[in-house]
Scaffold this motif. Structure first.
Motif, PDB file in Angstrom:
ATOM      1  N   UNK A  68       1.788   2.439   6.423  1.00 16.92           N
ATOM      2  CA  UNK A  68       0.514   1.900   5.942  1.00 16.92           C
ATOM      3  C   UNK A  68      -0.491   2.986   5.616  1.00 16.92           C
ATOM      4  N   UNK A  69      -0.544   4.005   6.459  1.00 20.58           N
ATOM      5  CA  UNK A  69      -1.487   5.099   6.209  1.00 20.58           C
ATOM      6  C   UNK A  69      -1.116   5.872   4.950  1.00 20.58           C
ATOM      7  N   UNK A  70       0.177   6.132   4.768  1.00 26.88           N
ATOM      8  CA  UNK A  70       0.622   6.854   3.574  1.00 26.88           C
ATOM      9  C   UNK A  70       0.345   6.027   2.320  1.00 26.88           C
ATOM     10  N   UNK A  71       0.623   4.730   2.382  1.00 26.55           N
ATOM     11  CA  UNK A  71       0.366   3.866   1.230  1.00 26.55           C
ATOM     12  C   UNK A  71      -1.129   3.797   0.920  1.00 26.55           C
ATOM     13  N   UNK A  72      -1.969   3.795   1.939  1.00 32.78           N
ATOM     14  CA  UNK A  72      -3.415   3.756   1.738  1.00 32.78           C
ATOM     15  C   UNK A  72      -3.898   5.026   1.029  1.00 32.78           C
ATOM     16  N   UNK A  73      -3.409   6.177   1.479  1.00 30.02           N
ATOM     17  CA  UNK A  73      -3.798   7.438   0.843  1.00 30.02           C
ATOM     18  C   UNK A  73      -3.296   7.474  -0.595  1.00 30.02           C
ATOM     19  N   UNK A  74      -2.056   7.029  -0.806  1.00 29.52           N
ATOM     20  CA  UNK A  74      -1.510   7.011  -2.165  1.00 29.52           C
ATOM     21  C   UNK A  74      -2.304   6.062  -3.054  1.00 29.52           C
ATOM     22  N   UNK A  75      -2.768   4.931  -2.499  1.00 28.05           N
ATOM     23  CA  UNK A  75      -3.586   4.006  -3.282  1.00 28.05           C
ATOM     24  C   UNK A  75      -4.907   4.654  -3.679  1.00 28.05           C
ATOM     25  N   UNK A  76      -5.485   5.419  -2.784  1.00 32.45           N
ATOM     26  CA  UNK A  76      -6.723   6.134  -3.118  1.00 32.45           C
ATOM     27  C   UNK A  76      -6.513   7.139  -4.222  1.00 32.45           C
ATOM     28  N   UNK A  77      -5.402   7.861  -4.162  1.00 36.18           N
ATOM     29  CA  UNK A  77      -5.089   8.840  -5.202  1.00 36.18           C
ATOM     30  C   UNK A  77      -4.866   8.131  -6.539  1.00 36.18           C
ATOM     31  N   UNK A  78      -4.113   7.039  -6.515  1.00 38.21           N
ATOM     32  CA  UNK A  78      -3.858   6.295  -7.748  1.00 38.21           C
ATOM     33  C   UNK A  78      -5.150   5.734  -8.337  1.00 38.21           C
ATOM     34  N   UNK A  79      -6.033   5.282  -7.467  1.00 37.88           N
ATOM     35  CA  UNK A  79      -7.313   4.765  -7.948  1.00 37.88           C
ATOM     36  C   UNK A  79      -8.134   5.870  -8.624  1.00 37.88           C
ATOM     37  N   UNK A  80      -8.116   7.058  -8.016  1.00 40.05           N
ATOM     38  CA  UNK A  80      -8.849   8.178  -8.611  1.00 40.05           C
ATOM     39  C   UNK A  80      -8.232   8.625  -9.931  1.00 40.05           C
ATOM     40  N   UNK A  81      -6.947   8.437 -10.079  1.00 36.00           N
ATOM     41  CA  UNK A  81      -6.277   8.805 -11.324  1.00 36.00           C
ATOM     42  C   UNK A  81      -6.414   7.727 -12.393  1.00 36.00           C
ATOM     43  N   UNK A  82      -6.985   6.592 -12.028  1.00 39.10           N
ATOM     44  CA  UNK A  82      -7.213   5.530 -13.000  1.00 39.10           C
ATOM     45  C   UNK A  82      -6.106   4.500 -13.075  1.00 39.10           C
ATOM     46  N   UNK A  83      -5.173   4.529 -12.176  1.00 40.13           N
ATOM     47  CA  UNK A  83      -4.064   3.575 -12.154  1.00 40.13           C
ATOM     48  C   UNK A  83      -4.424   2.431 -11.198  1.00 40.13           C
ATOM     49  N   UNK A  84      -5.216   1.509 -11.665  1.00 44.60           N
ATOM     50  CA  UNK A  84      -5.740   0.449 -10.792  1.00 44.60           C
ATOM     51  C   UNK A  84      -4.652  -0.524 -10.347  1.00 44.60           C
ATOM     52  N   UNK A  85      -3.716  -0.865 -11.227  1.00 45.75           N
ATOM     53  CA  UNK A  85      -2.665  -1.813 -10.851  1.00 45.75           C
ATOM     54  C   UNK A  85      -1.762  -1.255  -9.761  1.00 45.75           C
ATOM     55  N   UNK A  86      -1.378   0.027  -9.904  1.00 47.09           N
ATOM     56  CA  UNK A  86      -0.554   0.661  -8.877  1.00 47.09           C
ATOM     57  C   UNK A  86      -1.326   0.795  -7.563  1.00 47.09           C
ATOM     58  N   UNK A  87      -2.620   1.102  -7.684  1.00 44.09           N
ATOM     59  CA  UNK A  87      -3.452   1.228  -6.488  1.00 44.09           C
ATOM     60  C   UNK A  87      -3.538  -0.113  -5.761  1.00 44.09           C
ATOM     61  N   UNK A  88      -3.663  -1.205  -6.523  1.00 45.52           N
ATOM     62  CA  UNK A  88      -3.738  -2.526  -5.907  1.00 45.52           C
ATOM     63  C   UNK A  88      -2.423  -2.871  -5.203  1.00 45.52           C
ATOM     64  N   UNK A  89      -1.317  -2.533  -5.816  1.00 45.55           N
ATOM     65  CA  UNK A  89      -0.010  -2.796  -5.204  1.00 45.55           C
ATOM     66  C   UNK A  89       0.172  -1.974  -3.930  1.00 45.55           C
ATOM     67  N   UNK A  90      -0.269  -0.714  -3.964  1.00 44.09           N
ATOM     68  CA  UNK A  90      -0.155   0.127  -2.770  1.00 44.09           C
ATOM     69  C   UNK A  90      -1.084  -0.347  -1.653  1.00 44.09           C
ATOM     70  N   UNK A  91      -2.260  -0.865  -2.022  1.00 45.26           N
ATOM     71  CA  UNK A  91      -3.161  -1.428  -1.001  1.00 45.26           C
ATOM     72  C   UNK A  91      -2.543  -2.646  -0.351  1.00 45.26           C
ATOM     73  N   UNK A  92      -1.852  -3.470  -1.151  1.00 43.79           N
ATOM     74  CA  UNK A  92      -1.159  -4.630  -0.594  1.00 43.79           C
ATOM     75  C   UNK A  92      -0.052  -4.184   0.357  1.00 43.79           C
ATOM     76  N   UNK A  93       0.678  -3.134  -0.021  1.00 46.40           N
ATOM     77  CA  UNK A  93       1.721  -2.593   0.852  1.00 46.40           C
ATOM     78  C   UNK A  93       1.121  -2.059   2.147  1.00 46.40           C
ATOM     79  N   UNK A  94       0.008  -1.336   2.035  1.00 41.30           N
ATOM     80  CA  UNK A  94      -0.643  -0.781   3.228  1.00 41.30           C
ATOM     81  C   UNK A  94      -1.106  -1.887   4.162  1.00 41.30           C
ATOM     82  N   UNK A  95      -1.719  -2.928   3.604  1.00 38.01           N
ATOM     83  CA  UNK A  95      -2.208  -4.010   4.469  1.00 38.01           C
ATOM     84  C   UNK A  95      -1.041  -4.765   5.097  1.00 38.01           C
TER      85      UNK A  95
END
Length: 110
Positions: A68-95
């Motif tokens: 969950x922690x790794x997925x959360x960090x990856x979601x933050x990175x994806x969000x900063x890179x502009x990949x909102x859909x991937x970030x949302x999927x990674x946030x769902x995985x983290x939760x």
């Protein structure tokens, strides 16, 4: 007639309180050690399958928390890179991973 020399009469109130607190602290420490040894004895007497379940539950819960922690960090990175859909999927995985870890920790206790 000489008066008896009592240790209670020759000490100050502060010294007496300090001595009582020290004795209480020592007794609490002894009680804690006794409870710990009783828990260890109970665990040793448990059947093997219960010990395996306890260890696997702990390892699984920790693994899910790390995932969950790794997925959360990856979601933050994806969000900063502009990949909102991937970030949302990674946030769902983290939760989901954190929920699973919490569920294992809560529902594995007897």
């Amino acid at each position: 007639m000489p008066t008896p020399n009592s240790p209670l009469l020759s000490t100050t109130t502060e010294e007496l309180l300090a001595q009582i607190e020290h004795e209480a602290k020592c007794r609490r420490r002894q009680a804690r050690a006794l409870r710990r040894s009783l828990r260890r004895e109970r665990r040793k007497e448990q059947p093997l399958h219960l010990r395996v379940v306890r260890a696997s539950t702990t390892i699984s819960s920790a693994g899910l928390a790390v995932i969950g922690a790794v997925a959360f960090v990856a979601a933050g990175v994806m969000f900063l890179l502009g990949e909102a859909n991937e970030a949302k999927a990674l946030m769902a995985l983290a939760s989901a991973a954190w929920s699973g870890a919490a569920g294992l920790a809560i529902f594995s206790r007897r």
